[in-house]
Scaffold this motif. Structure first.
Motif, short mmCIF file in Angstrom:
data_model
loop_
_atom_site.label_atom_id
_atom_site.label_comp_id
_atom_site.label_asym_id
_atom_site.label_seq_id
_atom_site.Cartn_x
_atom_site.Cartn_y
_atom_site.Cartn_z
N ARG A 71 0.83 -1.21 0.00
CA ARG A 71 0.00 0.00 0.00
C ARG A 71 0.86 1.26 0.00
NH1 ARG A 71 -5.06 1.44 0.65
NH2 ARG A 71 -5.76 -0.69 1.08
N TYR A 72 1.87 1.30 0.86
CA TYR A 72 2.68 2.52 0.99
C TYR A 72 3.58 2.75 -0.21
CZ TYR A 72 1.32 3.92 5.69
OH TYR A 72 0.62 4.38 6.77
N ILE A 73 4.06 1.67 -0.83
CA ILE A 73 4.94 1.85 -1.99
C ILE A 73 4.17 2.42 -3.17
CG2 ILE A 73 4.74 -0.36 -3.22
CD1 ILE A 73 8.07 1.22 -2.28
N LEU A 74 2.84 2.18 -3.20
CA LEU A 74 2.01 2.68 -4.30
C LEU A 74 1.39 4.05 -4.02
CD1 LEU A 74 0.15 -0.59 -5.37
CD2 LEU A 74 1.87 0.63 -6.69
N GLU A 75 1.42 4.50 -2.77
CA GLU A 75 0.78 5.76 -2.39
C GLU A 75 1.20 6.95 -3.27
OE1 GLU A 75 -1.51 7.09 -0.50
OE2 GLU A 75 -2.25 5.23 0.37
N PRO A 76 2.51 7.15 -3.53
CA PRO A 76 2.91 8.31 -4.36
C PRO A 76 2.34 8.27 -5.78
CG PRO A 76 4.81 7.40 -3.20
CD PRO A 76 3.70 6.43 -3.04
N LEU A 77 1.95 7.08 -6.26
CA LEU A 77 1.44 6.95 -7.63
C LEU A 77 -0.07 7.13 -7.71
CD1 LEU A 77 3.50 3.78 -8.69
CD2 LEU A 77 4.11 6.19 -9.01
N PHE A 78 -0.75 7.08 -6.57
CA PHE A 78 -2.21 7.18 -6.54
C PHE A 78 -2.64 8.27 -5.55
CE2 PHE A 78 -1.37 3.00 -8.18
CZ PHE A 78 -2.37 2.75 -9.10
N ILE A 79 -2.08 9.47 -5.72
CA ILE A 79 -2.34 10.55 -4.75
C ILE A 79 -3.80 10.98 -4.78
CG2 ILE A 79 -1.75 12.93 -4.13
CD1 ILE A 79 1.05 12.37 -5.28
N GLN A 80 -4.38 11.08 -5.96
CA GLN A 80 -5.73 11.63 -6.10
C GLN A 80 -6.84 10.57 -6.15
OE1 GLN A 80 -6.13 14.85 -5.89
NE2 GLN A 80 -3.93 15.24 -5.84
N CYS A 81 -6.48 9.29 -6.04
CA CYS A 81 -7.52 8.28 -6.15
C CYS A 81 -7.20 7.07 -5.29
CB CYS A 81 -7.71 7.85 -7.61
SG CYS A 81 -6.20 7.20 -8.36
N GLU A 82 -8.18 6.19 -5.14
CA GLU A 82 -8.02 4.99 -4.33
C GLU A 82 -7.12 3.98 -5.04
OE1 GLU A 82 -8.78 2.80 -0.89
OE2 GLU A 82 -9.42 4.84 -1.37
N ILE A 83 -6.25 3.32 -4.29
CA ILE A 83 -5.36 2.31 -4.88
C ILE A 83 -6.14 1.02 -5.09
CG2 ILE A 83 -3.18 1.07 -4.62
CD1 ILE A 83 -2.37 3.14 -2.52
N PRO A 84 -6.13 0.45 -6.29
CA PRO A 84 -6.82 -0.83 -6.52
C PRO A 84 -6.23 -1.94 -5.63
CG PRO A 84 -6.16 0.19 -8.60
CD PRO A 84 -5.49 0.97 -7.52
N GLU A 85 -7.11 -2.72 -5.03
CA GLU A 85 -6.66 -3.79 -4.12
C GLU A 85 -5.78 -4.81 -4.84
OE1 GLU A 85 -6.91 -4.27 -0.80
OE2 GLU A 85 -7.69 -2.22 -0.76
N LEU A 86 -6.12 -5.09 -6.11
CA LEU A 86 -5.32 -6.05 -6.87
C LEU A 86 -3.90 -5.54 -7.07
CD1 LEU A 86 -5.13 -8.71 -8.40
CD2 LEU A 86 -5.95 -7.51 -10.45
N ALA A 87 -3.76 -4.23 -7.33
CA ALA A 87 -2.43 -3.64 -7.52
C ALA A 87 -1.61 -3.79 -6.24
CB ALA A 87 -2.55 -2.17 -7.90
N ILE A 88 -2.24 -3.54 -5.08
CA ILE A 88 -1.54 -3.68 -3.80
C ILE A 88 -1.04 -5.11 -3.62
CG2 ILE A 88 -1.84 -3.66 -1.28
CD1 ILE A 88 -3.84 -1.36 -1.66
N LYS A 89 -1.90 -6.07 -3.93
CA LYS A 89 -1.52 -7.46 -3.71
C LYS A 89 -0.45 -7.93 -4.70
CE LYS A 89 -5.60 -8.89 -1.20
NZ LYS A 89 -6.59 -9.94 -0.93
#
Length: 426
Positions: A71-89
């Protein structure tokens, strides 16, 4: 109330760590909980301990901290929107793979990287604490007013609150997994445990105090990445660095956990409680390769089949049941073997209070979350028939023994591993 829970969990973890310091300096063997339960209560409880560690505790614990990494590694790439759960996994799966490869390739590199990641962890905490203290100096205390008003604390929710808090502090027992690899354990183990627990407890409590200078309790509950929410409000453009540091911190926890627990499986295999293959090491790299990679498929299953909170409840039942049992064993040894050499000795009320708290949490959690803890309880019980089937029953059919030997030899060739004594001869 959450700050009270954080503080109490830190004190309880210190009590558990001090108890393990006595156990680790009295019983100078690697393996942690497994070794102490084996020494005090015998092979059956020890086998059940390593059984649930292999099937539940370690795969779920690795999946939980890895999800935070993803989740945290993807945070800078998804600042304005929700991170997809599949992407996190998917990112999490990559992180787990890297950790497994690292621990399979080199002991020295995994320890060097662990030291670097520890500095990242402390840096992340300081980046949050320092602005928080400055906010307090400026008088930003509005969220601390009427601190105990609002939603009443439910006694049924306390076990789960302690599970989450104690999980965050968990790690104080990892050093005992590698006691045989520690230089001068009689001094190193107590010193490392006392210093680290003091630093971690102060760091965690101050981090949460810092959050409350800027974020209300309601907003904190709604945030999926609290450190990011905090940094966005206070640090401006520099806030992008925070999720990176937190992700590196999580990666360090993943690496440390796999490094330590692979030694537990190695010791259990050496005692005959796990397949012989798990006590073998790579002929050139001298890493416990089979003990590392055995975790990989189960961790992936946990990752893609559960969410963070169900995984936490799932693993916590078995973890704290056996840690409480190991610390209760310390009390038993005091009376059963009073002349045992104890370079480090704690007052008896410390292990007594800690083990009681563990058993209380475990018992009450069966009411708080009967589904997740019930599954953990059932899987724990399966260790009893497994012990008699795999360990006690020595009249297995010849075809079964031949197949087992053939699988072991085949995996030895593929993985290039041999028993440790043979590796030293090579």
């Amino acid at each position: 109330m959450s700050l009270v829970i954080w503080t109490v969990c830190g004190v309880l973890s210190l009590f558990g760590a001090l108890s393990y310091a006595e156990l680790g300096t009295s019983i100078k063997k690697s393996g942690g909980h497994y070794t102490y339960i084996l020494e005090v209560f015998g092979p059956l409880p020890a086998f059940v301990r390593v059984w649930v560690e292999l099937l539940i505790v370690r795969p779920a614990a690795t999946a939980v901290i890895s999800l935070a990494f993803g989740r945290y590694i993807l945070e800078p790439l998804f600042i304005q929107c929700e991170i997809p759960e599949l992407a996190i996994k998917l990112v999490t799966a990559v992180g787990i793979t890297v950790v497994m490869v690292l621990n399979s390739m080199s002991v020295s590199w995994s320890t060097r990287i662990q030291i670097f990641l520890t500095f990242c962890k402390l840096t992340a905490i300081l980046i949050i604490i320092v602005p928080g203290v400055m906010q307090l100096i400026k008088g930003q205390t509005q969220h601390f007013k009427n601190a105990f008003s609002g939603r009443d604390a439910s006694i049924m929710g306390l076990p789960l609150a302690f599970y989450y808090g104690m999980y965050a502090y968990a790690g104080w027992f990892y050093l005992n997994f590698v006691t045989e690899e520690v230089e001068n354990p009689e001094k190193t183990v107590p010193l490392a445990i006392c210093i680290s627990m003091a630093v971690v407890t102060v760091g965690y409590v101050l981090t949460n105090v810092a959050y409350f200078t800027t974020i209300s309790a309601e907003e904190l509950l709604l945030s999926n990445a609290v450190a990011v929410t905090f940094s966005e409000r206070l640090l401006g453009n520099f806030s992008l660095a925070v999720p990176i540091f937190v992700a590196l911190s999580c990666f360090g926890s993943m690496n440390g956990g796999v490094f330590a627990v692979s030694r537990l499986f190695y010791v259990a295999s050496r005692e005959g409680h796990l397949p012989e293959l798990l006590s073998m090491i790579h002929v050139r790299k001298h890493t416990p390769l089979p003990a590392v990679i055995v975790l990989y498929p189960l961790t992936m299953i946990m990752l893609f089949s559960g969410n963070l909170y169900s995984l936490l409840n799932f693993l916590s039942f078995a973890r704290w049941l056996f840690i409480g049992l190991a610390v209760a064993g310390l009390i038993y040894l005091r009376y059963k073997r009073p002349d045992m050499h104890r370079p480090f000795k704690v007052p008896l009320f410390i292990p007594a209070l800690f083990s009681f708290t563990c058993f209380f949490m475990v018992a009450l959690s069966l009411y708080s979350d009967p589904f997740s803890t019930g599954i953990g309880f059932i899987i724990t019980l399966t260790g009893v028939p497994a012990y008699y089937l795999f360990i006690i029953w020595d009249k297995k059919p010849k075809w079964f023994r031949r197949m087992s030997d053939r699988i072991t030899r085949t995996l030895q060739i593929i993985l290039e591993v041999v028993p440790e004594e043979d590796c030293h001869k090579l």
